[in-house]
Design a protein around this motif. Structure first.
Motif, mmCIF file in Angstrom:
data_model
loop_
_atom_site.group_PDB
_atom_site.id
_atom_site.type_symbol
_atom_site.label_atom_id
_atom_site.label_comp_id
_atom_site.label_asym_id
_atom_site.label_seq_id
_atom_site.Cartn_x
_atom_site.Cartn_y
_atom_site.Cartn_z
ATOM 1 N N UNK A 17 60.003 95.441 -18.466
ATOM 2 C CA UNK A 17 58.766 95.213 -19.201
ATOM 3 C C UNK A 17 58.039 93.950 -18.756
ATOM 4 N N UNK A 18 58.772 92.927 -18.297
ATOM 5 C CA UNK A 18 58.130 91.686 -17.862
ATOM 6 C C UNK A 18 58.280 91.444 -16.369
ATOM 7 N N UNK A 19 58.828 92.405 -15.620
ATOM 8 C CA UNK A 19 58.957 92.342 -14.163
ATOM 9 C C UNK A 19 59.678 91.075 -13.708
ATOM 10 N N UNK A 20 60.943 90.932 -14.157
ATOM 11 C CA UNK A 20 61.782 89.780 -13.818
ATOM 12 C C UNK A 20 62.718 90.168 -12.676
ATOM 13 N N UNK A 21 62.924 89.243 -11.721
ATOM 14 C CA UNK A 21 63.880 89.474 -10.638
ATOM 15 C C UNK A 21 65.306 89.344 -11.174
ATOM 16 N N UNK A 22 66.225 89.998 -10.499
ATOM 17 C CA UNK A 22 67.614 90.073 -10.957
ATOM 18 C C UNK A 22 68.413 88.848 -10.501
ATOM 19 N N UNK A 23 68.750 87.945 -11.458
ATOM 20 C CA UNK A 23 69.636 86.814 -11.176
ATOM 21 C C UNK A 23 70.651 86.694 -12.302
ATOM 22 N N UNK A 24 71.782 86.062 -12.001
ATOM 23 C CA UNK A 24 72.842 85.922 -13.000
ATOM 24 C C UNK A 24 72.395 85.031 -14.152
ATOM 25 N N UNK A 25 71.631 83.984 -13.869
ATOM 26 C CA UNK A 25 71.169 83.091 -14.936
ATOM 27 C C UNK A 25 70.205 83.822 -15.872
ATOM 28 N N UNK A 26 69.315 84.588 -15.286
ATOM 29 C CA UNK A 26 68.381 85.352 -16.120
ATOM 30 C C UNK A 26 69.111 86.371 -16.978
ATOM 31 N N UNK A 27 70.150 86.986 -16.440
ATOM 32 C CA UNK A 27 70.912 87.965 -17.216
ATOM 33 C C UNK A 27 71.483 87.330 -18.475
ATOM 34 N N UNK A 28 72.067 86.145 -18.340
ATOM 35 C CA UNK A 28 72.663 85.472 -19.504
ATOM 36 C C UNK A 28 71.589 85.118 -20.522
ATOM 37 N N UNK A 29 70.460 84.585 -20.065
ATOM 38 C CA UNK A 29 69.380 84.209 -20.973
ATOM 39 C C UNK A 29 68.776 85.422 -21.671
ATOM 40 N N UNK A 30 68.615 86.498 -20.943
ATOM 41 C CA UNK A 30 68.066 87.719 -21.539
ATOM 42 C C UNK A 30 69.029 88.287 -22.562
ATOM 43 N N UNK A 31 70.331 88.311 -22.248
ATOM 44 C CA UNK A 31 71.326 88.806 -23.198
ATOM 45 C C UNK A 31 71.327 87.979 -24.485
ATOM 46 N N UNK A 32 71.239 86.663 -24.346
ATOM 47 C CA UNK A 32 71.196 85.797 -25.531
ATOM 48 C C UNK A 32 69.947 86.063 -26.361
ATOM 49 N N UNK A 33 68.816 86.253 -25.715
ATOM 50 C CA UNK A 33 67.562 86.521 -26.430
ATOM 51 C C UNK A 33 67.607 87.869 -27.136
ATOM 52 N N UNK A 34 68.187 88.865 -26.495
ATOM 53 C CA UNK A 34 68.288 90.198 -27.105
ATOM 54 C C UNK A 34 69.199 90.147 -28.329
ATOM 55 N N UNK A 35 70.348 89.491 -28.218
ATOM 56 C CA UNK A 35 71.266 89.400 -29.352
ATOM 57 C C UNK A 35 70.652 88.605 -30.499
ATOM 58 N N UNK A 36 69.972 87.527 -30.169
ATOM 59 C CA UNK A 36 69.330 86.719 -31.200
ATOM 60 C C UNK A 36 68.237 87.508 -31.911
#
Length: 71
Positions: A17-36
């Motif tokens: 939806x926001x056209x983000x490139x795939x990185x390990x740091x982004x994955x962790x931040x996105x997972x935290x935002x989704x859970x929150x």
């Protein structure tokens, strides 16, 4: 052991939806935002939107106030 919580979207949905490139740091931040966001929705709505297996108990009325067969 990891705690599994229900979320209402996937990491790939957010990235698409926001056209983000795939990185390990982004994955962790996105997972935290989704859970929150998922916990915030549940807290705000006072309910959950996924099935759960639970047993609920209610006191059965006695003869003092009503007949037991009457609900």
């Amino acid at each position: 052991m990891a705690v599994v919580t229900a979320c209402y979207c996937t990491r790939e949905d957010v990235k698409r939806s926001v056209d983000i490139k795939d990185t390990a740091r982004n994955n962790w931040q996105i997972d935290q935002a989704i859970q929150s966001a998922s916990r915030n929705i549940e807290h705000h709505m006072h309910r959950v939107f996924y099935p759960s297996i639970a047993t609920h108990y209610w006191d059965w009325p006695n003869y003092q106030y009503a007949f037991p067969w009457r609900i």
